[in-house]
Design a protein around this motif. Structure first.
Motif, PDB file in Angstrom:
ATOM      1  N   UNK A 269       0.777  -1.148   0.106  1.00 44.28           N
ATOM      2  CA  UNK A 269      -0.033  -0.221  -0.026  1.00 44.28           C
ATOM      3  C   UNK A 269       0.785   1.164  -0.128  1.00 44.28           C
ATOM      4  N   UNK A 270       0.086   2.237  -0.337  1.00 45.83           N
ATOM      5  CA  UNK A 270       1.075   3.755  -0.328  1.00 45.83           C
ATOM      6  C   UNK A 270       0.160   4.558   0.633  1.00 45.83           C
ATOM      7  N   UNK A 281      -2.043   7.156  10.807  1.00 46.55           N
ATOM      8  CA  UNK A 281      -1.514   7.460   9.036  1.00 46.55           C
ATOM      9  C   UNK A 281      -2.725   6.441   8.125  1.00 46.55           C
ATOM     10  N   UNK A 282      -2.870   7.179   7.186  1.00 44.95           N
ATOM     11  CA  UNK A 282      -4.060   6.551   6.214  1.00 44.95           C
ATOM     12  C   UNK A 282      -3.247   5.966   5.097  1.00 44.95           C
ATOM     13  N   UNK A 283      -3.830   4.972   4.670  1.00 44.99           N
ATOM     14  CA  UNK A 283      -2.985   4.270   3.551  1.00 44.99           C
ATOM     15  C   UNK A 283      -3.980   3.647   2.598  1.00 44.99           C
ATOM     16  N   UNK A 284      -3.731   3.431   1.345  1.00 44.11           N
ATOM     17  CA  UNK A 284      -4.586   3.202   0.198  1.00 44.11           C
ATOM     18  C   UNK A 284      -5.133   1.429   0.364  1.00 44.11           C
ATOM     19  N   UNK A 285      -4.758   0.952   1.292  1.00 39.50           N
ATOM     20  CA  UNK A 285      -5.469  -0.479   1.455  1.00 39.50           C
ATOM     21  C   UNK A 285      -6.341  -0.700   2.505  1.00 39.50           C
ATOM     22  N   UNK A 329      -7.026   2.589   4.722  1.00 37.08           N
ATOM     23  CA  UNK A 329      -6.881   1.795   5.822  1.00 37.08           C
ATOM     24  C   UNK A 329      -6.132   2.813   6.982  1.00 37.08           C
ATOM     25  N   UNK A 330      -6.933   2.475   8.207  1.00 36.05           N
ATOM     26  CA  UNK A 330      -6.149   3.618   9.279  1.00 36.05           C
ATOM     27  C   UNK A 330      -5.037   2.954   9.858  1.00 36.05           C
ATOM     28  N   UNK A 331      -3.828   3.229   9.889  1.00 30.83           N
ATOM     29  CA  UNK A 331      -2.666   2.631  10.677  1.00 30.83           C
ATOM     30  C   UNK A 331      -2.545   3.169  12.035  1.00 30.83           C
ATOM     31  N   UNK A 332      -2.442   2.400  13.064  1.00 32.74           N
ATOM     32  CA  UNK A 332      -2.282   3.226  14.239  1.00 32.74           C
ATOM     33  C   UNK A 332      -1.210   2.209  15.063  1.00 32.74           C
TER      34      UNK A 332
ATOM     35  N   UNK B  94      -8.263   9.816  -1.325  1.00 36.55           N
ATOM     36  CA  UNK B  94      -7.234  10.811  -1.109  1.00 36.55           C
ATOM     37  C   UNK B  94      -6.148  10.373  -2.178  1.00 36.55           C
ATOM     38  N   UNK B  95      -5.621  11.238  -3.195  1.00 42.13           N
ATOM     39  CA  UNK B  95      -4.747  11.009  -4.250  1.00 42.13           C
ATOM     40  C   UNK B  95      -3.439  10.710  -3.609  1.00 42.13           C
TER      41      UNK B  95
END
Lengths: 387, 387
Positions: A269-270, A281-285, A329-332, B94-95
């Motif tokens: 993911x990114x 931290x938000x991720x595109x997964x 996805x929300x990373x914590x 979000x891009x």
């Protein structure tokens, strides 16, 4: 769609579109070698369950020969693997009468496909189809070794015999099959060894009762990834089915069947955003890439929707994917941890280990194959879904 | 694969292979008409979110014109719908900078695709790409209206202005966008109305602050299925995004946004076994067909993995899919119910309503379309997945 591996030019973990499913072939090969070695020592054949990988390329590295044997959970899998030359298959989900025509078509194409059942009605339907076509369909009677799902109780000789008799009126009894599904909830090595012995004993007992009643029962098939790795002896068993061992996952690590660094699949993911006040931290997964599987929620260590690693696959301390929307996805930091949130700028690539390899795999149409610490994608292996 | 509807000859709910995804077109059309009527009265444009259906055929019945407007959650969706002639699209996740080249390619093909962002870094990357190519990419600033996920706080004028300024250095500010994700957890009509008003007020407030700072902010975009159905007024809002309303699901029924018989998608399964001592009926629809979504687990009525209906879509009393393995579903009477388990012989066809239409849809590659009580499948609409 191409059914086989395709060349991908010069894509890397830094350039490939995200989210996507990454497969570390070195880890997979090591997992396969480990179980094969174990079963060789125990003197039992491996009939890998291909429902985890759903990929011809992966299957060829897992099976002991290109023709099988192997196990499938859908007739679509049987059809796809048959097209790729697999000719020894067990369909390990109870057959419904309306699916028998597809079984017959596969068998007519040269596949030794056996079916699974646990009722007299199913046995009658299979026997009737055999009589109608002249194709003697082989069937396994499913045994319930732990109350987990389906199957005949191993001591229920009357029902076993009724089913066998209905079958042999046209079709043929190939043996018995069981799956210790409850082993996924085992909490220590002793419980896993007990689950394995319970699985073995149930299958052997049912086979013995059938043989005592005069039936030939050549196959005694058991299997689950936990029991395959903890069985101490497999006397009377002829084959072991296991699926998730090829990739492993956080659930398997949580019950002690593998280490975190045996897990061969991850979602790349990114980073797409930050909510620093919330520690996010938000991720595109999101769950579309990870699946909704929360299999570790009931384990000692809850991994959320996945364990977050750097681009090389090394866990980033206590970071987990704690919440998932469809594409977010929300990373914590894991609840209770004193670790601080690292600085991961927008665009950072991460790899997220899944709770359940079968479920996460099903969200993707291919594997991007890497080896060890190299960030070069050496191949894309297509995977299929559907029924 | 064909991207459009295909004729299916004379298949029916009794003959089609199971499990498969069924779509009742009459229910879908009714759901779409209901929301359109509502938004017409409120004077706001519908920009449906196509992430639920992921089907060109369904999209054409949901959008107000074949060219859009519409919302997508992935660039794959944007690319697929663009190929089908949709030219007005918002990418509402979000891009990340590495995805901008795909945005540019879509825009170069004639699609008015806008992107979403909530940081200065993203705005800089978008503006840089615009300067480099001469294509002025339109962007929406995401607003966090309820702490649910991503976005700028609506009162944070300094950050809003920093982002807008970074954007306008090459790209362009199209407006603001927010999503009241927390509304999925609302427990009554009052809470839903409050969530809708909170969503509206946050978006309008952010737009006002941007306009006060001198920026043009033409679009004020809000939306979620619950708020779309409970908003009492939408002053200052220009468009409503909603996705799951097209099909609805048990989660939406649980919070009171729809009735059970508004749910337009179901999974057709076949009974494959019985464990009468345990009160279980086994069906060939497990989590692979339903998804692992357990969205009703936190609601007043836990529907397990789905609510079990007869082949015509009528709920069978208190039967739910209480457990799911990969390809096995375990049907029981709902815990606490005094209903008895009906006699459903092997081969019986059932329809199972899903917790979450987006998640269940994602497990399937097509919709088998029926209308009302007819058991004839009138079409198969392909759906796509991936990124």
């Amino acid at each position: 769609m191409n059914r086989y591996a395709t060349d991908v030019g010069s894509q890397t973990l830094k350039s490939v579109g995200t989210p996507c499913l990454i497969l570390d072939r070195d880890r997979m090969d090591r997992n396969v070698a480990r179980l094969r070695g174990r079963l060789d020592r125990l003197g039992v054949q491996l009939r890998p369950h291909l429902k985890t990988a759903k990929s011809v390329d992966a299957a060829r590295r897992v099976m002991t020969s290109p023709a099988g044997p192997a196990t499938v959970s859908t007739l679509k899998e049987a059809e796809q693997f048959a097209l790729a030359g697999v000719t020894d298959l067990t369909y390990a989900v109870g057959i419904s009468p309306d699916k028998i025509d597809r079984v017959l078509a596969l068998r007519a194409s040269g596949v030794d496909l056996s079916v699974t059942l646990d009722t007299v009605e199913q046995a009658r339907a299979v026997a009737e189809a055999s009589r109608r076509t002249g194709d003697i369909i082989p069937a396994l009677i499913e045994i319930d070794c732990d109350g987990h799902r389906s199957g005949v109780l191993p001591e229920d000789q009357a029902l076993l015999v009724d089913i066998a008799r209905a079958l042999e009126n046209g079709a043929s009894l190939r043996g018995v099959l069981t799956h210790a599904g409850a082993s996924y909830g085992a909490i220590d090595d002793e419980a896993l060894r007990a689950a394995a012995e319970g699985e073995r004993a149930a299958a052997v007992r049912a086979a013995t009762l059938l043989r005592e009643a005069g039936f030939v029962c050549p196959v005694v098939s058991v299997g689950s990834t936990p029991t395959a790795h903890f069985a101490q002896a497999l006397d009377g068993v002829t084959e072991m089915r296991a699926g998730v061992f090829v990739f492993f996952d956080l659930v398997m690590a949580g019950i002690g069947v593998c280490a975190i660094d045996d897990i061969a699949v991850s979602v790349l993911g990114t980073v797409i955003g930050h909510q620093p006040e919330k520690g996010w931290i938000l991720v595109d997964a999101g769950w579309m890439a990870m699946s909704r599987d929360r299999g570790t929620a009931k384990q000692a260590v809850d991994q959320g929707y996945g364990l977050v690693c750097d681009i090389d696959g090394r866990p980033l301390g206590d970071l987990i994917l704690s919440e998932a929307n469809q594409e977010h996805g929300i990373i914590t930091v894991r609840p209770g941890s004193t670790a601080s949130l690292p600085d991961l700028p927008i665009g950072t690539r991460l790899r997220i280990l899944p709770n359940h390899a079968c479920a996460t795999g099903a969200q993707h149409d291919s594997y991007h194959v890497v080896r060890g610490q190299s960030d070069s994608i050496e191949a894309v292996w297509p995977r299929f879904g559907g029924w």
